[in-house]
Design a protein around this motif. Structure first.
Motif, short mmCIF file in Angstrom:
data_model
loop_
_atom_site.label_atom_id
_atom_site.label_comp_id
_atom_site.label_asym_id
_atom_site.label_seq_id
_atom_site.Cartn_x
_atom_site.Cartn_y
_atom_site.Cartn_z
N GLY A 199 -45.00 67.88 72.78
CA GLY A 199 -45.60 67.48 71.50
C GLY A 199 -45.88 65.99 71.46
O GLY A 199 -46.92 65.57 70.95
N MET A 200 -44.97 65.19 72.01
CA MET A 200 -45.18 63.73 72.06
C MET A 200 -46.40 63.40 72.91
O MET A 200 -47.23 62.57 72.54
CB MET A 200 -43.94 63.03 72.61
N LYS A 201 -46.51 64.06 74.07
CA LYS A 201 -47.65 63.82 74.95
C LYS A 201 -48.95 64.18 74.25
O LYS A 201 -49.92 63.42 74.29
CB LYS A 201 -47.49 64.61 76.25
N ASN A 202 -48.96 65.34 73.61
CA ASN A 202 -50.16 65.77 72.88
C ASN A 202 -50.51 64.80 71.76
O ASN A 202 -51.69 64.49 71.55
CB ASN A 202 -49.97 67.18 72.32
N LEU A 203 -49.51 64.31 71.06
CA LEU A 203 -49.75 63.37 69.96
C LEU A 203 -50.33 62.05 70.48
O LEU A 203 -51.30 61.53 69.91
CB LEU A 203 -48.48 63.12 69.17
N LEU A 251 -54.97 58.46 71.00
CA LEU A 251 -55.88 57.69 71.85
C LEU A 251 -57.31 58.23 71.77
O LEU A 251 -58.26 57.44 71.75
CB LEU A 251 -55.37 57.69 73.29
N ARG A 252 -57.46 59.54 71.71
CA ARG A 252 -58.81 60.13 71.57
C ARG A 252 -59.44 59.74 70.24
O ARG A 252 -60.63 59.48 70.16
CB ARG A 252 -58.76 61.64 71.72
N ALA A 277 -47.09 54.79 71.72
CA ALA A 277 -47.21 55.12 70.29
C ALA A 277 -46.89 53.91 69.42
O ALA A 277 -47.59 53.64 68.43
CB ALA A 277 -46.31 56.30 69.95
N ASP A 278 -45.84 53.17 69.77
CA ASP A 278 -45.45 51.98 69.00
C ASP A 278 -46.54 50.91 69.03
O ASP A 278 -46.75 50.20 68.04
CB ASP A 278 -44.15 51.37 69.54
N ASP A 279 -47.23 50.79 70.16
CA ASP A 279 -48.22 49.72 70.34
C ASP A 279 -49.66 50.19 70.13
O ASP A 279 -50.60 49.47 70.47
CB ASP A 279 -48.09 49.12 71.75
N ILE A 319 -50.56 60.12 81.27
CA ILE A 319 -49.80 60.36 80.04
C ILE A 319 -49.02 61.67 80.15
O ILE A 319 -47.87 61.76 79.75
CB ILE A 319 -50.73 60.35 78.80
N GLU A 320 -49.65 62.69 80.71
CA GLU A 320 -48.97 63.98 80.87
C GLU A 320 -47.77 63.87 81.81
O GLU A 320 -46.83 64.66 81.71
CB GLU A 320 -49.95 65.04 81.36
N ASP A 321 -47.79 62.89 82.72
CA ASP A 321 -46.67 62.69 83.64
C ASP A 321 -45.68 61.63 83.15
O ASP A 321 -44.65 61.41 83.79
CB ASP A 321 -47.20 62.26 85.02
#
Length: 127
Positions: A72-76, A81-82, A108-110, A96-98
């Motif tokens: 879920g974090m990766k997808n978010l 970014l998209r 996410a923070d930045d 990102i997936e890896d």
């Protein structure tokens, strides 16, 4: 009052048995564990398995939840970014997936400081 509790217990058991709420299966097993001997427990577990119930240990459940949270974090992060850049090169998607949880949280923070997709190199090349 005990009669009502017994009714609720039976309702949970029936719901689990008929897959109304399969998440209750382990709860049912725990609820009746003190009433079943070892042979009966094996019988119940085998029947649940034959009915395609997945019997999770606490450790398996924890790992499954952790994997779900990480996915879920990766997808978010990818969605953010998209939304920010519209088009993201495939190499960044794969990185990102890896990525590990720490890297995902840093991105996410930045997210507001990242001005172009190439800025992701500073997060993802250390991986």
């Amino acid at each position: 009052m005990d009669e009502m509790k017994e009714y609720d217990n039976k309702t949970i058991l029936i719901g689990a048995a008929f897959r109304v709420d399969p998440t209750k299966a382990s709860e049912v097993t725990k609820m009746y564990a003190d009433r079943l001997n070892e042979e009966q427990k094996k019988y119940v577990i085998n029947n649940l398995k034959e009915a395609n119930f997945k019997i999770y240990t606490e450790e398996e459940l924890k790992k499954s939840m952790e994997k779900g949270i990480e996915k879920g974090m990766k997808n978010l992060v990818i969605r953010l970014l998209r939304k920010k850049f519209s088009d993201i090169p495939e190499k960044y998607i794969k990185l990102i997936e890896d990525a590990d949880e720490k890297t995902l949280l840093q991105i996410a923070d930045d997210i507001f400081e990242i001005k172009k997709t190439e800025d992701l190199d500073r997060y993802l090349n250390d991986n």
